[in-house]
Write an enzyme that holds these catalytic residues in place. Structure first.
Site, mmCIF file in Angstrom:
data_model
loop_
_atom_site.group_PDB
_atom_site.id
_atom_site.type_symbol
_atom_site.label_atom_id
_atom_site.label_comp_id
_atom_site.label_asym_id
_atom_site.label_seq_id
_atom_site.Cartn_x
_atom_site.Cartn_y
_atom_site.Cartn_z
ATOM 1 N N LYS A 199 26.658 -21.693 -13.454
ATOM 2 C CA LYS A 199 25.053 -22.288 -13.257
ATOM 3 C C LYS A 199 24.719 -21.470 -11.894
ATOM 4 O O LYS A 199 25.217 -22.053 -10.913
ATOM 5 C CB LYS A 199 25.478 -23.697 -13.161
ATOM 6 C CG LYS A 199 24.114 -24.652 -13.457
ATOM 7 C CD LYS A 199 22.850 -24.308 -12.665
ATOM 8 C CE LYS A 199 22.989 -24.921 -11.339
ATOM 9 N NZ LYS A 199 21.866 -24.726 -10.249
ATOM 10 N N THR A 256 26.594 -31.538 -1.346
ATOM 11 C CA THR A 256 26.795 -31.112 -2.823
ATOM 12 C C THR A 256 28.099 -31.262 -3.302
ATOM 13 O O THR A 256 28.315 -31.710 -4.379
ATOM 14 C CB THR A 256 25.818 -29.805 -3.268
ATOM 15 O OG1 THR A 256 24.827 -29.911 -2.703
ATOM 16 C CG2 THR A 256 25.964 -29.700 -4.694
ATOM 17 N N ALA A 257 29.108 -30.644 -2.470
ATOM 18 C CA ALA A 257 30.688 -30.779 -2.909
ATOM 19 C C ALA A 257 30.915 -32.263 -3.087
ATOM 20 O O ALA A 257 31.919 -32.413 -3.836
ATOM 21 C CB ALA A 257 31.224 -29.884 -1.906
ATOM 22 N N GLU A 274 34.196 -23.741 -1.591
ATOM 23 C CA GLU A 274 34.224 -22.820 -0.497
ATOM 24 C C GLU A 274 32.761 -23.408 -0.120
ATOM 25 O O GLU A 274 31.502 -23.191 -0.541
ATOM 26 C CB GLU A 274 33.757 -21.397 -1.025
ATOM 27 C CG GLU A 274 34.961 -21.022 -1.695
ATOM 28 C CD GLU A 274 35.281 -19.517 -2.383
ATOM 29 O OE1 GLU A 274 34.053 -18.768 -2.406
ATOM 30 O OE2 GLU A 274 36.242 -19.128 -2.377
ATOM 31 N N CYS A 307 27.710 -17.827 5.160
ATOM 32 C CA CYS A 307 28.386 -18.758 5.423
ATOM 33 C C CYS A 307 29.333 -18.781 6.492
ATOM 34 O O CYS A 307 29.815 -19.579 7.264
ATOM 35 C CB CYS A 307 29.208 -19.418 4.201
ATOM 36 S SG CYS A 307 30.121 -18.009 3.581
ATOM 37 N N GLU A 404 25.325 -26.741 10.577
ATOM 38 C CA GLU A 404 25.005 -25.532 10.060
ATOM 39 C C GLU A 404 23.640 -25.265 9.810
ATOM 40 O O GLU A 404 23.043 -26.309 9.146
ATOM 41 C CB GLU A 404 25.676 -25.439 8.673
ATOM 42 C CG GLU A 404 25.809 -23.911 8.098
ATOM 43 C CD GLU A 404 26.243 -23.796 6.648
ATOM 44 O OE1 GLU A 404 25.976 -24.715 5.849
ATOM 45 O OE2 GLU A 404 26.850 -22.987 6.354
#
Ligand code: NAD
Length: 507
Positions: A199, A256-257, A274, A307, A404
């Site tokens: 996805k 989201t994780a 990750e 990242c 971040e």
């Protein structure tokens, strides 16, 4: 495919159907539908894809949900028995064929990715797309030559470790390096004998679609690799909640994780995460300052949408003034412009929403009393460029030091001693990477042994080897991929114990 019959649009005529399923970007034709069981499949719903380069509408992409995910899982499960039983050498040969075709279509992939995410065409040509091909070659070769555990004895019994295919892998990827990050997961999953559903991020769906053409041409059997396009909350959420999935490998943000982990928990599906970072770039007083300046400037690469970027510059007091003077001069030479131009160093950020988010961080840091050393604004309200920015925060606890940003925004703080530097570097909930510039090897070893990070670069940045473990500590990730670690995740690792007893004579 039966389940999807009802979700197919009823086009008014052939031309409309054609328009809905194809688009052309920089002369490259792209199918905008999902890829399920080796077939292109459309959805009733679509989502628009705009280019960050010039804001143009590139086309409309099929937007999947429960039905498309269910069809993809069905197809991937149907393909699993044959693919998992395919001898490793044959699997590896197909992965090499995919790599050949990636290399053949390198120009198409590079320009399409640039139009889709705004990153430099020269990087896509020379770095990213060669790495995409390398992802397939590396895991193909690793499967054949390196994946091995020496048998070991227990009271005369022999333990034999093997890596068995696990089933269907759900792979979810972000927009900042779309095809590189996708294939870093696809290649080891396919090498392991698993089947895959990808996805892609909804802001960058295009090169995944080109990869579908490539795997089909390479002779990968139908259903072994599937793509469901769509929004995270629809296609992504349906995929990670599906009970037919054996592994979830997710690259993206921490919030989201957390959602993915909750969905996976219902089925106890193993996850690899990750995630984001707020990594330090630490410059010690015995460092080669010119090298340190180059390393610091590299943290603006890809308009800061990396990242691993070491976005917190920590500089030892004695060299802070010299560093800052040279750094400002170096950054003033960064050329922002069209990412297709060879002379451009920094392209646009990905999306209007994202630029607004980046600017929000900067304006809040300013309001909190931070000093904007340089930059601090959008280049223009008419485009997605943001000035390379350096901020001296008002306090170490400011949002700009802790969160971040994922844009071309660095902070700079000074420190007195090595212990101060280590405490400041580790004073974050993240732990993805660290970059240090230092002159003395013993000092470097003492410091690196105390830093919390998945990857540390000493007097260098972004040197990556696929044999190395890759991942984050703390909130920057769960698990490691790379080399054997990838096979450990995508496979069911098995130990078989052979007794010295019970064997028939001569057998
Ligand atoms: P994101 O978390 O918003 O989205 C990532 C992917 O998750 C997208 O494909 C999205 O559609 C999907 N998604 C969204 N909601 C979902 C849901 N409920 N269920 C399942 N899938 C869902 O992240 P992003 O903005 O695309 O990417 C930026 C983030 O990714 C940054 O935090 C960055 O640091 C991180 N990142 C990490 C690495 C790494 O290797 N550690 C590499 C690149 C980017």
């Amino acid at each position: 495919m039966q389940e999807l019959a009802n979700t197919q649009p009823a086009p008014h005529n052939y031309e409309e159907q054609h328009l809905m399923s194809k688009m052309t970007v920089a002369g490259v034709q792209i199918d905008t539908r999902h890829f399920i069981g080796g077939q292109r499949v459309a959805s009733t719903e679509t989502f628009p894809d705009h280019s960050p380069v010039d804001g143009s509408l590139l086309g409309h992409i099929s937007s999947g949900g429960d039905a498309e995910v269910d069809a993809a899982v069905t197809a991937a499960r149907a393909a699993f028995p044959a693919w998992s039983a395919t001898p490793p050498a044959q699997r590896a040969a197909i992965l090499h064929r995919i790599a050949d075709l990636v290399e053949e279509r390198l120009e198409d992939l590079a320009i399409v990715e640039t139009m889709d995410n705004g990153a430099l065409l020269r990087s896509h040509r020379r770095g990213v797309m060669p790495r995409v091909a390398h992802n397939f070659r590396f895991f193909a070769d690793y499967l054949i030559n390196d994946l091995h555990h020496e048998p070991f004895e227990t009271r005369g019994h022999t333990n034999v470790v093997s890596w068995d295919p696990s089933g269907v892998c759900a792979l979810i990827t972000p927009w900042n390096a779309p095809l590189m990050l996708a294939t870093w997961k696809i290649a080891p999953a396919l090498a392991s004998g698993d089947t895959v559903i990808l996805k892609p991020a909804e802001w960058t769906p295009l090169t995944a679609s080109l990869l579908c053409d490539i795997v089909a041409e390479a002779g990968l059997p139908d259903g072994v690799f599937n793509v469901v396009q769509g929004y995270g909350e629809n296609a992504g959420a349906a995929l990670v909640a599906h009970p037919g999935i054996s592994r979830i490998s997710f690259t993206g943000s921490v919030p989201t994780a957390v959602l993915v982990a909750k969905a996976a928990a219902a089925n106890l599906t193993p996850c690899s995460f990750e995630l984001g970072g707020k990594s330090p770039t630490i410059i010690f007083d015995d460092a080669d300052i010119d090298l340190a300046v180059e390393l610091a400037a590299e943290q603006y690469d890809n308009a800061g949408q990396v990242c691993l970027a070491g976005t917190r510059l920590l500089v030892q007091e004695g060299v802070a003034e010299e560093f800052l003077q040279k750094f400002e001069a170096r950054v003033s030479r960064i050329k922002q412009g069209d990412p297709r131009d060879e002379a451009t160093d920094m392209g646009p950020n990905i999306h209007p929403e994202h630029v607004a988010r980046v600017d929000g961080f900067v304006q809040r840091a300013r309001a909190a009393g931070g000093t904007i050393v340089f930059g601090g604004h959008r280049v223009s309200d008419d485009n997605l460029f943001y000035e390379p920015t350096l901020i001296m925060p008002a306090t170490a606890g400011d949002e700009i030091v802790c969160e971040e940003v994922f844009g071309p925004v660095l902070t700079m703080q000074t420190f007195a001693t090595d212990d101060d530097a280590i405490a400041m570097a580790n004073g974050t909930r993240f732990g993805l990477a660290a970059c240090i510039a230092v002159g003395d090897r013993n000092r470097a070893e003492r410091i690196t042994s105390q830093l919390v990070a998945g990857t540390i670069w000493v007097n260098c940045f972004f040197v990556r080897d696929l044999r190395a473990p890759f991942g984050g500590s703390r909130k920057s990730g769960v698990g490691r991929e790379g080399g054997t670690w990838s096979f450990d995740f995508y496979s069911d690792v098995k130990n078989t114990v052979f007794s010295p007893n019970g064997w028939k004579e001569g057998a």
